[in-house]
Scaffold this motif. Structure first.
Motif, PDB file in Angstrom:
ATOM      1  N   ASP A   1       0.953  -1.144  -0.114  1.00 58.25           N
ATOM      2  CA  ASP A   1      -0.039  -0.067   0.028  1.00 58.25           C
ATOM      3  C   ASP A   1       1.007   1.424   0.136  1.00 58.25           C
ATOM      4  O   ASP A   1       0.499   2.283  -0.702  1.00 58.25           O
ATOM      5  CB  ASP A   1      -0.810  -0.004   1.191  1.00 58.25           C
ATOM      6  CG  ASP A   1      -2.108  -0.901   1.140  1.00 58.25           C
ATOM      7  OD1 ASP A   1      -2.214  -1.407  -0.105  1.00 58.25           O
ATOM      8  OD2 ASP A   1      -2.715  -1.151   2.086  1.00 58.25           O
ATOM      9  N   ASP A   2       1.936   1.272   0.750  1.00 58.16           N
ATOM     10  CA  ASP A   2       2.791   2.578   0.709  1.00 58.16           C
ATOM     11  C   ASP A   2       3.272   2.652  -0.585  1.00 58.16           C
ATOM     12  O   ASP A   2       3.689   3.783  -1.022  1.00 58.16           O
ATOM     13  CB  ASP A   2       3.928   2.227   1.739  1.00 58.16           C
ATOM     14  CG  ASP A   2       3.455   2.310   3.226  1.00 58.16           C
ATOM     15  OD1 ASP A   2       2.312   2.900   3.622  1.00 58.16           O
ATOM     16  OD2 ASP A   2       4.065   1.875   4.213  1.00 58.16           O
TER      17      ASP A   2
ATOM     18  N   GLU B   1       3.250   7.017  -0.449  1.00 54.60           N
ATOM     19  CA  GLU B   1       3.213   8.011   0.803  1.00 54.60           C
ATOM     20  C   GLU B   1       4.510   8.504   1.251  1.00 54.60           C
ATOM     21  O   GLU B   1       5.608   7.482   0.849  1.00 54.60           O
ATOM     22  CB  GLU B   1       2.583   7.328   1.836  1.00 54.60           C
ATOM     23  CG  GLU B   1       2.425   8.084   3.336  1.00 54.60           C
ATOM     24  CD  GLU B   1       1.591   7.194   4.356  1.00 54.60           C
ATOM     25  OE1 GLU B   1       1.699   7.770   5.505  1.00 54.60           O
ATOM     26  OE2 GLU B   1       1.037   6.117   3.847  1.00 54.60           O
ATOM     27  N   THR B   2       4.739   9.595   1.618  1.00 51.49           N
ATOM     28  CA  THR B   2       6.081  10.050   2.061  1.00 51.49           C
ATOM     29  C   THR B   2       6.017  10.338   3.581  1.00 51.49           C
ATOM     30  O   THR B   2       5.019  10.815   4.085  1.00 51.49           O
ATOM     31  CB  THR B   2       6.543  11.345   1.428  1.00 51.49           C
ATOM     32  OG1 THR B   2       5.793  12.397   1.324  1.00 51.49           O
ATOM     33  CG2 THR B   2       6.862  11.154  -0.214  1.00 51.49           C
ATOM     34  N   SER B   3       7.319  10.547   4.122  1.00 53.45           N
ATOM     35  CA  SER B   3       7.635  10.704   5.682  1.00 53.45           C
ATOM     36  C   SER B   3       7.516  12.036   5.851  1.00 53.45           C
ATOM     37  O   SER B   3       7.628  12.896   5.003  1.00 53.45           O
ATOM     38  CB  SER B   3       8.787   9.943   5.956  1.00 53.45           C
ATOM     39  OG  SER B   3       9.690  10.838   5.502  1.00 53.45           O
ATOM     40  N   PRO B   4       6.613  12.491   7.002  1.00 50.90           N
ATOM     41  CA  PRO B   4       6.524  13.674   7.514  1.00 50.90           C
ATOM     42  C   PRO B   4       7.909  14.627   7.800  1.00 50.90           C
ATOM     43  O   PRO B   4       7.908  15.815   7.496  1.00 50.90           O
ATOM     44  CB  PRO B   4       5.621  13.771   8.714  1.00 50.90           C
ATOM     45  CG  PRO B   4       5.937  12.442   9.171  1.00 50.90           C
ATOM     46  CD  PRO B   4       6.288  11.578   8.029  1.00 50.90           C
TER      47      PRO B   4
ATOM     48  N   PHE C   1       0.621   3.800  -3.150  1.00 49.40           N
ATOM     49  CA  PHE C   1      -0.023   5.196  -2.707  1.00 49.40           C
ATOM     50  C   PHE C   1       1.206   6.287  -2.637  1.00 49.40           C
ATOM     51  O   PHE C   1       0.884   7.530  -2.678  1.00 49.40           O
ATOM     52  CB  PHE C   1      -1.087   5.254  -1.609  1.00 49.40           C
ATOM     53  CG  PHE C   1      -2.021   4.596  -1.882  1.00 49.40           C
ATOM     54  CD1 PHE C   1      -3.063   4.816  -2.643  1.00 49.40           C
ATOM     55  CD2 PHE C   1      -2.291   3.369  -1.006  1.00 49.40           C
ATOM     56  CE1 PHE C   1      -4.358   3.849  -2.901  1.00 49.40           C
ATOM     57  CE2 PHE C   1      -3.523   2.591  -1.050  1.00 49.40           C
ATOM     58  CZ  PHE C   1      -4.281   2.722  -2.149  1.00 49.40           C
TER      59      PHE C   1
ATOM     60  N   THR D   1       9.073   0.894   6.100  1.00 44.49           N
ATOM     61  CA  THR D   1       8.124  -0.107   6.159  1.00 44.49           C
ATOM     62  C   THR D   1       8.512  -1.153   5.541  1.00 44.49           C
ATOM     63  O   THR D   1       8.238  -2.217   5.880  1.00 44.49           O
ATOM     64  CB  THR D   1       6.681   0.055   5.600  1.00 44.49           C
ATOM     65  OG1 THR D   1       6.758   0.587   4.433  1.00 44.49           O
ATOM     66  CG2 THR D   1       6.000   1.135   6.420  1.00 44.49           C
TER      67      THR D   1
ATOM     68  N   PRO E   1      10.024   8.444   0.763  1.00 39.29           N
ATOM     69  CA  PRO E   1       9.066   7.232   0.648  1.00 39.29           C
ATOM     70  C   PRO E   1       9.049   6.521   1.968  1.00 39.29           C
ATOM     71  O   PRO E   1       9.942   6.161   2.473  1.00 39.29           O
ATOM     72  CB  PRO E   1       9.369   6.396  -0.643  1.00 39.29           C
ATOM     73  CG  PRO E   1      10.285   7.217  -1.397  1.00 39.29           C
ATOM     74  CD  PRO E   1      11.073   8.010  -0.273  1.00 39.29           C
ATOM     75  N   VAL E   2       7.696   6.207   2.388  1.00 38.88           N
ATOM     76  CA  VAL E   2       7.461   5.536   3.526  1.00 38.88           C
ATOM     77  C   VAL E   2       8.024   4.314   3.552  1.00 38.88           C
ATOM     78  O   VAL E   2       8.367   3.439   4.612  1.00 38.88           O
ATOM     79  CB  VAL E   2       6.221   5.747   4.085  1.00 38.88           C
ATOM     80  CG1 VAL E   2       5.734   4.833   5.322  1.00 38.88           C
ATOM     81  CG2 VAL E   2       5.845   7.205   4.490  1.00 38.88           C
ATOM     82  N   TRP E   3       7.857   3.719   2.634  1.00 32.47           N
ATOM     83  CA  TRP E   3       8.301   2.206   2.141  1.00 32.47           C
ATOM     84  C   TRP E   3       9.494   1.788   2.400  1.00 32.47           C
ATOM     85  O   TRP E   3       9.970   0.747   2.596  1.00 32.47           O
ATOM     86  CB  TRP E   3       7.594   1.715   0.734  1.00 32.47           C
ATOM     87  CG  TRP E   3       8.468   2.356  -0.362  1.00 32.47           C
ATOM     88  CD1 TRP E   3       8.081   3.221  -1.155  1.00 32.47           C
ATOM     89  CD2 TRP E   3       9.659   1.658  -1.024  1.00 32.47           C
ATOM     90  NE1 TRP E   3       9.047   3.482  -2.214  1.00 32.47           N
ATOM     91  CE2 TRP E   3      10.135   2.559  -2.005  1.00 32.47           C
ATOM     92  CE3 TRP E   3      10.568   0.790  -0.446  1.00 32.47           C
ATOM     93  CZ2 TRP E   3      11.120   2.413  -2.702  1.00 32.47           C
ATOM     94  CZ3 TRP E   3      11.793   0.574  -1.294  1.00 32.47           C
ATOM     95  CH2 TRP E   3      12.051   1.439  -2.339  1.00 32.47           C
TER      96      TRP E   3
END
Length: 185
Positions: free
Chosen positions: A131-132, A137-140, A135, A150, A145-147
């Protein structure tokens, strides 16, 4: 008046050193060295952040994010080694009650539950990873990338699953937990 005899510092104590390691197919040195490297990285990152904050009154934005990530990986790596060594957290009140056959059965049931839990965690965290990636998603903190973070959860959960499965196999043998003789002499 005689003075008490001081122990010889060169004389080996019977309790000195660590107990012999368990016999595993994959050496436990992997987890041990990963633990050392992760702890060193955490210490260096934290020390650098303290120095920068002390001299400039500004903090590195990425240190907290990366430190949290490293602490999670550290916990998973250390958990893997703990399961391989049968040194994981357990409720001793229940684990050490009853006959030795009851204790072994209880240990096997507990280890089987751990295998099931971490196998499920592997699958579910792999789904989160997908999912990461999908989609984007990036870290704040630093916008990576959040992946990147994860992806380590399913890897570490799978390693714990394998280590716990190895422990279960050793517990099922007639004489589980026989230590490895590291010194053949």
């Amino acid at each position: 008046m005689s003075s008490p005899e001081l122990p010889d510092p060169d004389e080996a104590r019977p309790d000195a050193g660590s107990p012999p390691d368990v016999n595993t197919r994959v050496p436990l040195k992997i987890e041990d060295w990963l633990t050392v490297l992760i702890m060193a990285a955490l210490a260096l990152i934290t020390f650098a952040n303290v120095l920068v904050r002390y001299f400039t009154s500004v903090s590195f934005a990425w240190t907290e994010e990366f430190s949290v990530f490293l602490m999670i990986v550290l916990a998973m790596v250390a958990g893997s080694a703990a399961f391989a060594r049968n040194a994981h957290i357990r409720i001793e009140y229940f684990a050490e009650r009853g006959s030795s056959s009851r204790q072994r059965a209880f240990a096997r049931v507990a280890t089987a539950l751990v295998v099931v839990f971490f196998a499920l965690l592997t699958v579910l965290s792999a789904r989160v990873l997908l999912d990461d990636i999908e989609f984007g998603e990036t870290s704040p903190g630093i916008g990576v990338p959040v992946w990147w973070y994860t992806m380590w959860m399913p890897i570490c959960a799978f390693a714990i699953t394998l280590r716990a499965l190895g422990l279960y196999i050793r517990q099922s043998r007639p004489d589980p937990g026989t230590p490895v003789n590291k010194d053949p002499a």
